[in-house]
Design a protein around this motif. Structure first.
Motif, PDB file in Angstrom:
ATOM      1  N   ARG A   1      26.469   2.637 -32.814  1.00 44.72           N
ATOM      2  CA  ARG A   1      25.295   3.294 -33.383  1.00 44.72           C
ATOM      3  C   ARG A   1      25.526   4.761 -33.727  1.00 44.72           C
ATOM      4  NH1 ARG A   1      20.521   1.000 -29.341  1.00 44.72           N
ATOM      5  NH2 ARG A   1      20.431  -1.107 -30.197  1.00 44.72           N
ATOM      6  N   ASP A   2      26.401   5.421 -32.963  1.00 49.38           N
ATOM      7  CA  ASP A   2      26.565   6.870 -33.125  1.00 49.38           C
ATOM      8  C   ASP A   2      27.842   7.156 -33.893  1.00 49.38           C
ATOM      9  OD1 ASP A   2      26.748   9.611 -32.946  1.00 49.38           O
ATOM     10  OD2 ASP A   2      26.162   9.706 -30.838  1.00 49.38           O
ATOM     11  N   GLY A   3      27.710   7.444 -35.175  1.00 48.66           N
ATOM     12  CA  GLY A   3      28.883   7.693 -36.008  1.00 48.66           C
ATOM     13  C   GLY A   3      29.616   8.962 -35.670  1.00 48.66           C
ATOM     14  N   SER A   4      28.997   9.863 -34.876  1.00 42.59           N
ATOM     15  CA  SER A   4      29.658  11.120 -34.529  1.00 42.59           C
ATOM     16  C   SER A   4      30.606  10.968 -33.346  1.00 42.59           C
ATOM     17  CB  SER A   4      28.617  12.193 -34.195  1.00 42.59           C
ATOM     18  OG  SER A   4      27.902  11.851 -33.009  1.00 42.59           O
ATOM     19  N   LEU A   5      30.560   9.804 -32.666  1.00 42.70           N
ATOM     20  CA  LEU A   5      31.462   9.604 -31.539  1.00 42.70           C
ATOM     21  C   LEU A   5      32.869   9.329 -32.037  1.00 42.70           C
ATOM     22  CD1 LEU A   5      29.301   7.390 -29.168  1.00 42.70           C
ATOM     23  CD2 LEU A   5      29.700   9.836 -29.027  1.00 42.70           C
ATOM     24  N   GLY A   6      33.846   9.730 -31.243  1.00 42.44           N
ATOM     25  CA  GLY A   6      35.235   9.474 -31.613  1.00 42.44           C
ATOM     26  C   GLY A   6      35.847  10.639 -32.339  1.00 42.44           C
TER      27      GLY A   6
ATOM     28  N   ALA B   1      31.905  24.045 -38.158  1.00 45.79           N
ATOM     29  CA  ALA B   1      31.705  24.094 -36.708  1.00 45.79           C
ATOM     30  C   ALA B   1      30.461  23.322 -36.290  1.00 45.79           C
ATOM     31  CB  ALA B   1      31.597  25.541 -36.245  1.00 45.79           C
ATOM     32  N   ALA B   2      29.773  22.684 -37.243  1.00 40.06           N
ATOM     33  CA  ALA B   2      28.503  22.019 -36.934  1.00 40.06           C
ATOM     34  C   ALA B   2      28.657  20.951 -35.858  1.00 40.06           C
ATOM     35  CB  ALA B   2      27.914  21.410 -38.206  1.00 40.06           C
ATOM     36  N   GLN B   3      29.830  20.278 -35.812  1.00 34.25           N
ATOM     37  CA  GLN B   3      30.032  19.218 -34.829  1.00 34.25           C
ATOM     38  C   GLN B   3      30.046  19.746 -33.400  1.00 34.25           C
ATOM     39  OE1 GLN B   3      33.963  17.472 -35.150  1.00 34.25           O
ATOM     40  NE2 GLN B   3      34.876  19.421 -35.725  1.00 34.25           N
ATOM     41  N   CYS B   4      30.148  21.057 -33.238  1.00 33.30           N
ATOM     42  CA  CYS B   4      30.188  21.655 -31.900  1.00 33.30           C
ATOM     43  C   CYS B   4      28.798  21.948 -31.342  1.00 33.30           C
ATOM     44  CB  CYS B   4      30.997  22.952 -31.931  1.00 33.30           C
ATOM     45  SG  CYS B   4      32.705  22.753 -32.474  1.00 33.30           S
ATOM     46  N   TYR B   5      27.765  21.666 -32.099  1.00 32.19           N
ATOM     47  CA  TYR B   5      26.403  21.999 -31.696  1.00 32.19           C
ATOM     48  C   TYR B   5      25.572  20.746 -31.441  1.00 32.19           C
ATOM     49  CZ  TYR B   5      27.023  26.876 -33.233  1.00 32.19           C
ATOM     50  OH  TYR B   5      27.447  28.175 -33.380  1.00 32.19           O
TER      51      TYR B   5
ATOM     52  N   GLU C   1      28.615  23.612 -22.346  1.00 29.50           N
ATOM     53  CA  GLU C   1      28.289  24.816 -23.104  1.00 29.50           C
ATOM     54  C   GLU C   1      27.639  24.445 -24.430  1.00 29.50           C
ATOM     55  OE1 GLU C   1      32.278  27.299 -21.726  1.00 29.50           O
ATOM     56  OE2 GLU C   1      32.401  25.666 -23.196  1.00 29.50           O
ATOM     57  N   GLU C   2      26.873  25.369 -24.980  1.00 24.55           N
ATOM     58  CA  GLU C   2      26.279  25.186 -26.303  1.00 24.55           C
ATOM     59  C   GLU C   2      26.478  26.453 -27.115  1.00 24.55           C
ATOM     60  OE1 GLU C   2      24.134  23.607 -29.544  1.00 24.55           O
ATOM     61  OE2 GLU C   2      25.317  22.752 -27.932  1.00 24.55           O
ATOM     62  N   PRO C   3      27.340  26.409 -28.153  1.00 22.92           N
ATOM     63  CA  PRO C   3      28.085  25.253 -28.649  1.00 22.92           C
ATOM     64  C   PRO C   3      29.244  24.887 -27.730  1.00 22.92           C
ATOM     65  CG  PRO C   3      28.703  27.200 -29.882  1.00 22.92           C
ATOM     66  CD  PRO C   3      27.578  27.622 -28.987  1.00 22.92           C
TER      67      PRO C   3
END
Length: 473
Positions: A89-94, A427-431, A197-199
């Motif tokens: 379901r989560d395309g951002s994983l991996g 860097a969006a994937q870090c947030y 941490e965030e990011p």
């Protein structure tokens, strides 16, 4: 013939043509037909009856629907594990957005520059080990890693990072990402609370979402994670930090925060997962000793990697784990992939033992400092106040913020840069909550100084071509 049998175009019990007849019909050698029949017999499709010929097996039950082997719908009826469902379901994983831009001016944050002397030394050591292989090194190693490499790493970490441990506490992994995955799987169940941490480094977010953890994001500032905000959190199983060079913002956590974090972890029984991915490369003063060196009670698991120090293709990392977790961590490593490449482990042990790694780090630190200066100079000249920079005091990358360009236009900027031979990375994937403007993970280590200057100029040209409108009043 396999498909014809499975699809029942040749029904069970049917007699096949003789090898001579089929060879003549197809215009091939009889031996070719004989080999095909022998293979079909070995696989259980046909049987040879002495004096009678070759027949399709009577008891064969078709596992294929009519129409052949083409892909068919219905895979959605498969029952996945909860992990499988989350991954589907989560395309951002991996891997996330790790596509390398095939460009001349590549500002890739994971890149590294190499001196030919270092590469030549590595090649010599590979050759020497390959020529002297005995049966022992070519067999499986213990899951924790080669004893030679663990001893070499224990000495190096004491000298370079102020970390004291026994070699047996080191578990060699396939890069630091596997170390992150192993440690989180070892410690975290679905629903457990984990502080990051965030990011943050996207690899942590992927692993935590995959295992179903309840993730608590703590903001960072110029000095790394704001530890004072952690004080009110309870029942956190793990806290994940990059104290020597916060990823991606580059903050360096001061001693006061480090001690406060360790005190909080001891009080709550929380494990601290320290990712020291490039702590050797500090450009303002000496490298800061790692958090693990301040922890006599073994609350900290330390992660390091050779991929960032040497080259990403070298998939060797390490985890320094508390004494009571060593056996469990090694068993989990054995389940994952048994062990890490033996030959590369032995070569890295030789590379460390011969002093090559520390010589490489000293030279690389000087080289990266020069490239950093070229990068900062180029940004100041080409973009000036249009860009905001963070994290350039250490490591091999910086976080570049472009306030005038909305985050929704990153794809436009990437295309404009690509047309000019420049590779950029978001860097969006870090947030957990992406920023409102474009932020870039800008690596400069793999570019020569003239190329850095040209690349930054072309980045400015790409930005100009978009006619960006400032978001600030």
């Amino acid at each position: 013939m396999r498909e014809a049998v499975l699809e029942r175009r040749i029904v069970p019990g049917s007699k096949l043509p003789s090898s001579r007849a089929l060879a003549a019909d197809l215009g091939v050698s009889r031996n070719t037909v004989l080999y095909a029949y022998e293979q079909l017999a070995a696989e259980g499709y046909v049987e040879t009856r002495v004096g009678a010929g070759t027949y399709v097996v009577d008891s064969l039950v078709s596992g294929m629907p009519a129409g052949g082997r083409g892909r068919r719908p219905g895979g959605g009826r498969r029952k996945l594990s909860s992990l499988g469902v989350r991954l589907a379901r989560d395309g951002s994983l991996g891997l996330g957005d790790q596509r390398r831009e095939a460009t001349r001016y590549e500002f890739r944050f994971a890149g590294a520059g190499h001196e030919q002397e270092t590469l030549n030394a590595w090649a010599r050591l590979v050759g020497r080990r390959a020529r002297s292989l005995s049966r022992a090194p070519t067999g499986y190693q213990r899951p924790g890693g080669s004893s030679e490499l663990r001893e070499a790493l224990a000495g190096y970490l004491a000298r370079a990072r102020g970390l004291t441990c026994r070699p047996e506490q080191i578990v060699v992994t396939q890069g630091s990402q596997q170390g992150i995955d192993l440690c989180l799987r070892l410690l975290v169940d679905a629903g457990d609370r984990v502080v990051i941490e965030e990011p943050h480094y996207a690899g942590y977010g992927s692993c935590l979402r995959a295992c179903g953890a309840s993730v608590l994001h703590v903001p960072v500032d110029a000095a790394g994670m704001q530890v004072e905000l952690v004080a009110g959190l309870e029942h956190a199983k793990v806290v994940c930090v990059t104290p020597s060079h916060q990823f991606p913002t580059g903050g360096v956590m001061p001693l006061s925060r480090r001690l406060r974090l360790l005190d909080w972890a001891r009080q709550h029984g929380t494990v601290v997962l320290e990712d020291d991915y490039d702590g050797e490369f500090r450009h303002e003063g000496r490298p800061i000793e790692c958090l693990h060196s301040l922890d006599p009670e073994q609350q900290v698991i330390y992660l390091g990697t050779a991929s960032r120090m040497l080259f990403p293709a070298l998939r060797i990392g390490w985890a320094v784990v508390p004494e009571d977790l060593v056996e469990a961590c090694q068993r989990l490593k054995a389940i994952a992939d048994r062990d890490t490449s033996s030959l590369e482990q032995l070569v890295l042990a030789d590379f460390i033992g011969g002093g090559w790694l520390e010589r490489h780090v000293r030279r690389a630190r000087k080289r990266y400092a020069v490239r950093r200066a070229a990068f900062l100079e180029g940004l100041g000249r080409e973009l000036g106040s249009r860009a905001e920079l963070a994290g350039a005091s250490a490591g091999t990358h910086a976080l570049l913020r472009l306030p005038e360009l909305p985050a929704s236009r990153f794809a436009d900027l990437r295309q404009a840069c690509r047309e000019r031979g420049v590779g950029i990375y978001s860097a969006a994937q870090c947030y957990a909550r992406p920023p409102d403007c474009v932020e870039l993970l800008a690596g400069y280590a793999s570019l020569e100084e003239p190329d850095i200057a040209v690349g930054v100029r072309k980045l400015r040209e790409a930005l100009d071509s978009l006619g960006a409108i400032s978001q600030t009043p």
